[in-house]
Design an enzyme around this catalytic site. Structure first.
Site, mmCIF file in Angstrom:
data_model
loop_
_atom_site.group_PDB
_atom_site.id
_atom_site.type_symbol
_atom_site.label_atom_id
_atom_site.label_comp_id
_atom_site.label_asym_id
_atom_site.label_seq_id
_atom_site.Cartn_x
_atom_site.Cartn_y
_atom_site.Cartn_z
ATOM 1 C CG HIS A 20 -13.403 0.528 10.190
ATOM 2 N ND1 HIS A 20 -14.068 -0.502 10.261
ATOM 3 C CD2 HIS A 20 -12.332 0.392 10.904
ATOM 4 C CE1 HIS A 20 -12.786 -1.259 11.346
ATOM 5 N NE2 HIS A 20 -12.121 -0.836 11.706
ATOM 6 C CG ASP A 28 9.760 12.984 5.464
ATOM 7 O OD1 ASP A 28 8.815 13.011 4.258
ATOM 8 O OD2 ASP A 28 10.650 12.437 6.504
ATOM 9 C CG HIS A 98 11.878 4.551 3.725
ATOM 10 N ND1 HIS A 98 10.654 5.022 4.346
ATOM 11 C CD2 HIS A 98 12.326 5.314 2.896
ATOM 12 C CE1 HIS A 98 10.482 5.968 3.702
ATOM 13 N NE2 HIS A 98 11.346 5.861 2.667
ATOM 14 C CE1 TYR A 120 13.589 6.083 5.947
ATOM 15 C CE2 TYR A 120 14.861 7.343 7.366
ATOM 16 C CZ TYR A 120 15.673 5.208 6.078
ATOM 17 O OH TYR A 120 16.245 5.115 5.063
ATOM 18 C CB ALA A 121 9.494 12.737 9.922
#
Length: 131
Positions: A20, A28, A98, A120-121
């Protein structure tokens, strides 16, 4: 032999060991992965495996309470952003620049690298609890 679910032994172990609030990153092919975290590199060739295919399988085995995305994802790769959100309906979303996202990956248990070439994947999964 494992009958179903994720067959990659390293990835299966990483998910099973996640507790948890632990962080897992699904990336990517280009996101820099910090040296201090475990790398599960599934990349084969450009686009394989696809980011969404990897994410879909990971979230079938991992309880997720929140996702973290780079703010740029929605603007630069709106289709990918939409697909990520649709894959995790009802899961709260946090966004950050980012550069801050990359810094946050240093806190992750592991990064799971796909062969995706879409900008940005990337997503940070915050593990939930099943009870």
């Amino acid at each position: 032999m494992k009958r179903s679910g994720i067959l990659n032994p390293q990835l299966s172990r990483v998910i099973a060991e996640t507790g948890h609030t632990d962080l897992l990153v699904v990336t990517d092919a280009g996101l820099p992965i910090p040296q201090e975290i475990e790398r599960v590199d599934l990349s084969l060739v450009q686009g394989k495996p696809a980011f969404l295919d990897v994410l879909r399988e990971v979230v079938t085995e991992l309880e997720v309470e929140k996702i973290i995305l780079a703010e740029e994802t929605e603007k630069i790769s709106p289709n990918m952003y939409r697909d990520i959100v649709n894959l995790l309906p009802g899961i709260p979303i946090e966004t950050m620049p980012h550069e801050a996202f990359k810094e946050k990956t240093k806190q992750a248990k592991a990064a799971i690298r796909s062969g995706e070439f879409t900008s940005y994947a990337n997503v940070i999964l915050v593990a939930g609890v099943v009870y």
